[in-house]
Motif scaffolding. Structure first.
Motif, short mmCIF file in Angstrom:
data_model
loop_
_atom_site.label_atom_id
_atom_site.label_comp_id
_atom_site.label_asym_id
_atom_site.label_seq_id
_atom_site.Cartn_x
_atom_site.Cartn_y
_atom_site.Cartn_z
N VAL A 21 0.89 -1.16 0.00
CA VAL A 21 0.00 0.00 0.00
C VAL A 21 0.93 1.20 0.00
CG1 VAL A 21 -1.95 1.14 1.08
CG2 VAL A 21 -1.58 -1.32 1.47
N GLY A 22 0.86 1.99 -1.08
CA GLY A 22 1.82 3.09 -1.23
C GLY A 22 2.97 2.63 -2.11
N ALA A 27 8.63 1.74 -0.70
CA ALA A 27 8.15 0.61 -1.52
C ALA A 27 9.01 0.45 -2.78
CB ALA A 27 6.68 0.82 -1.89
N LYS A 296 3.28 10.11 14.53
CA LYS A 296 4.68 9.65 14.56
C LYS A 296 5.29 9.90 15.93
CE LYS A 296 7.51 8.29 11.32
NZ LYS A 296 7.38 6.97 10.75
#
Ligand SMILES: NC(=O)c1ccc[n+]([C@@H]2O[C@H](COP(=O)([O-])OP(=O)(O)OC[C@H]3O[C@@H](n4cnc5c(N)ncnc54)[C@H](O)[C@@H]3O)[C@@H](O)[C@H]2O)c1
Length: 442
Positions: A21-22, A27, A296
């Protein structure tokens, strides 16, 4: 020596589809990296599954096979890749945009391979990632419809690519901070909330839901609330699917979870720990938004509290001041610089300082983690280990645990846990490091 209780593990036959995903910096660095390794053009440094060995039996036995020869992992040549992204760039264009890998050495030779990986339209909503705009996005009246569309993507990908198994890894942007609420307690409430387009249901949760419904293990590489709440955890258990997260433990936090246990082991006090970063990639831009940063920050702050146990050691850690900053600074791109200033104190309270300046490369550290997670989640699934995979805490900043259990953050406790789980799976004796047997007469 094997103790005859190895778990039954289905063989890693056929193709393994890794759905990212992404399709951003992490990735594409992962995908292009695997292809370079497969072609013999580079080495998989940083990957435990590819480079690591595991000691078996006593120290006198000299048995230390490669992990990938000890447990039945999928072979790199059997991996195929898929992705979703609201940005329509194929993997080649996305990797060029990310600017992590050398164009001539690692991208041009595999350009055709990368260009063939085109992202499927994403389930994306700007309310959850404020600094991004997406054109390659699915339309749907309800969140349930969107989740169903993702399920169809998963089935179509599997059929088209002829995959035997799939795993999904969230490598997409960090979403805004969401606290678990009523929509997250039960599956029924979660599904009703999807129908009602409840705002506490973020896109990442829809990917996790879709993956689990399709029997696909799901790992969360970002700190957002995604598969770490009762409705999804219960679904994973009920469907017999492996899940886990969250937030890849790569740079500063990896260092933190090595240094903090050292202070505690030697009973050295910590007065303050100031961590700051500059980075200029798209992740940095997204984290520049206060709501994504909060997600985060929570993930980064938690680790010291758990490792140092200020309640147990109030004189050493009770007054510790801990601050984490991330500053978006475009000139650095993916080459993050993370500084830590640590004020410690020792014997009789005398102060000392430690400074760490880590000039790292974010995606170079994260890519091998994606590979290891994909292979280990696939292994867990084939071994029938469903629900939360705490043994993979090693890879995460905020490891997901069973309700009521505090997470282990110490990198080397996590490593021991991981390797002992592999020994357990294969019916080998656990290594306790007791070692008394070497000093006892036969
Ligand atoms: N690199 C590291 O060291 C590291 C460490 C821990 C966590 N992470 C996390 O990993 C994630 C990826 O990092 P990156 O550097 O590749 O970021 P990136 O910005 O380069 O890539 C993220 C991609 O996700 C896409 N995206 C956003 N929302 C999406 C959605 N709903 N569906 C599908 N795609 C979506 C974006 O368009 C983008 O292409 C971030 O959340 C980051 O915080 C990275």
């Amino acid at each position: 020596m094997a103790d005859q209780t190895a778990r039954r593990i289905a063989p890693a036959k056929g193709k393994l589809g890794v759905l990212c995903v992404g399709l951003g910096a992490v990735a594409t660095t992962f995908i292009a990296g695997v292809e370079n390794v497969r072609r013999g053009a580079a080495k998989p440094f940083g990957s435990l599954t590819q480079m690591g060995t595991i000691r078996l039996g006593k120290r006198t036995e000299s048995r230390a096979p490669l992990i990938r020869e000890f447990v039945p992992l999928a072979d790199l040549k059997d991996i195929v890749f898929g992705a979703w992204d609201p940005v329509p760039d194929d993997a080649y264009a996305a990797a060029r945009h990310a600017g992590v890998l050398d164009r001539h050495e690692h991208l041009e030779p595999i350009a055709d391979f990368l260009k063939a990986i085109k992202p499927m339209p994403a389930v994306f909503d700007q309310n959850y990632v404020k600094r991004l705009e997406g054109k390659n996005v699915k339309a749907g009246k309800t969140k349930r419809e969107l989740a169903e569309a993702l399920r169809k993507d998963i089935r179509d990908f599997k059929a088209k690519q002829g995959c035997d198994r799939l795993v999904m890894v969230w490598c997409a942007s960090t979403e805004i901070f969401i606290s678990p609420g009523p929509a997250h307690w039960t599956l029924e409430a979660f599904e009703q909330a999807m129908d009602a387009n409840d705002e506490t249901i973020a896109p990442s949760m829809l990917y996790a839901y879709a993956a689990i419904q399709e029997g696909v293990p799901f790992a969360n590489g970002a700190p957002n609330l995604t598969c770490d709440f009762p409705a999804i955890e219960g679904l994973a258990k009920a469907k017999g699917v492996a899940i886990g997260g969250k937030d890849f433990k790569t740079g500063q936090t990896m260092v933190k979870t090595v240094l903090a246990p050292m202070f505690k082991a030697r009973m050295l006090g910590v007065a303050g720990w100031y961590s700051t970063n500059i980075l200029g990639n798209r992740d940095g831009e997204v984290l520049d938004d206060p709501e994504s940063f909060k997600t985060k920050e929570e993930s980064k702050l938690g680790v010291l509290e758990y490792i140092l146990q200020p309640k147990l050691y109030p004189e050493l850690y009770g007054e510790m001041y801990h601050k984490v900053r991330i500053n978006y600074y475009p000139p650095r791109g993916d080459n993050k610089e993370g500084w830590d200033n640590i004020d410690i104190f020792g014997w009789l309270g005398y102060p000392m300082q430690i400074k760490v300046d880590f000039l790292c490369r974010d995606s170079i550290l994260a890519a091998p983690l994606v590979l290891d997670l994909a292979l280990f989640f696939d292994l867990a699934q084939r071994a029938g280990m469903s629900g939360i995979q705490e043994w993979l805490s090693f890879y995460f900043k905020s490891p997901q645990t069973a309700p009521g259990l505090y997470p282990e953050h110490d990198l080397f406790i996590q490593q021991t846990k991981l390797k002992n789980t592999l020994r357990y799976l294969m019916g080998e004796a656990q290594i306790t490091h007791l070692g008394i047997e070497y000093y006892q007469d036969a």
